[in-house]
Design an enzyme around this catalytic site. Sequence first.
Site, PDB file in Angstrom:
ATOM      1  N   LYS A   1      42.681  41.547  45.139  1.00 49.94           N
ATOM      2  CA  LYS A   1      42.357  42.576  43.735  1.00 49.94           C
ATOM      3  C   LYS A   1      43.587  43.060  43.518  1.00 49.94           C
ATOM      4  O   LYS A   1      43.310  43.893  43.712  1.00 49.94           O
ATOM      5  CB  LYS A   1      40.786  42.813  43.978  1.00 49.94           C
ATOM      6  CG  LYS A   1      39.666  41.958  43.765  1.00 49.94           C
ATOM      7  CD  LYS A   1      38.329  42.786  44.165  1.00 49.94           C
ATOM      8  CE  LYS A   1      37.899  43.556  42.944  1.00 49.94           C
ATOM      9  NZ  LYS A   1      36.535  43.845  43.342  1.00 49.94           N
TER      10      LYS A   1
HETATM   11  O1  G3P Z   1      34.363  45.623  41.835  1.00 48.91           O
HETATM   12  C1  G3P Z   1      34.139  45.950  40.485  1.00 48.91           C
HETATM   13  C2  G3P Z   1      32.553  46.537  39.830  1.00 48.91           C
HETATM   14  O2  G3P Z   1      31.854  45.519  40.341  1.00 48.91           O
HETATM   15  C3  G3P Z   1      32.246  47.862  39.600  1.00 48.91           C
HETATM   16  O3  G3P Z   1      30.677  47.971  39.814  1.00 48.91           O
HETATM   17  O4  G3P Z   1      29.214  49.374  39.465  1.00 48.91           O
HETATM   18  O5  G3P Z   1      30.699  50.345  40.276  1.00 48.91           O
HETATM   19  O6  G3P Z   1      30.606  49.552  37.365  1.00 48.91           O
HETATM   20  P1  G3P Z   1      30.035  49.173  39.006  1.00 48.91           P
END
Ligand code: G3P
Length: 227
Positions: A86
């Site tokens: 990533k």
């Molecule tokens: O990996 C990125 C994404 O999954 C972030 O999710 O829930 O931290 O906004 P969140």
Amino acid sequence: MKLLIDDAHLDEIKKLCDLYPVAGVTTNPTILSKIGGNPFDTLKAIRGFIGEEAELHVQAVSRRAEDIAAEAKHIVNILGANTYVKIPAVPEGFKAMKILVDTSEILITATAIYTPMQAYIAGLCGASYAAPYVNRIDNMGFDGIRVAQEIQKIFNANRMETEVIAASFKNSQQVLELCKCGIGAATVSPEILSALVKNSAIDDAVDKFIADFEGFAGVGKTMCDFR
Ligand code: G3P
């Protein structure tokens, strides 16, 4: 639409992979911080469990393109095939993607995507996936579902092979909306994955079928007890 688990807790991953058709696991530095210690201990354990065919997405944290590229190679050397690195969809990240596409077979997931143009440029750089942050976009006052759909349209219209891997969800409805339009993949937390089909009406229906069967066949009996 493929489903992936956005988490690094091995016990959760084992439980969910046992129950659901999961294509892989995604992590990010925040997710790894919840486990702590050597991140490769965590990631190797996940890779060992999911096997080499499943996708494992791991984020590089360097800021300069050359350092991101070196980090990407290090990650894949340790975690093997089907490891997607990533890389944030920012200028140094785009440069790193180009370096990696020109010099290696490393698979790239462009991440931290809030706008369709980030995804488009990442696609031009050769990223395999672009990860829009649905819920975080919503929280900024925009429409995260729509951004993810627009990115999918851009990839289709430009005949790009890059797929959307939508991330950052707060509820199962958001996942359903993306499923309806054929987004490539969604990565969801264990809570959201478990909530995708959580509904007391479903449980009640299943309980009633079992009770009716046991009512004439006997408690604990199944079709295996008859021939
Ligand atoms: O990996 C990125 C994404 O999954 C972030 O999710 O829930 O931290 O906004 P969140």
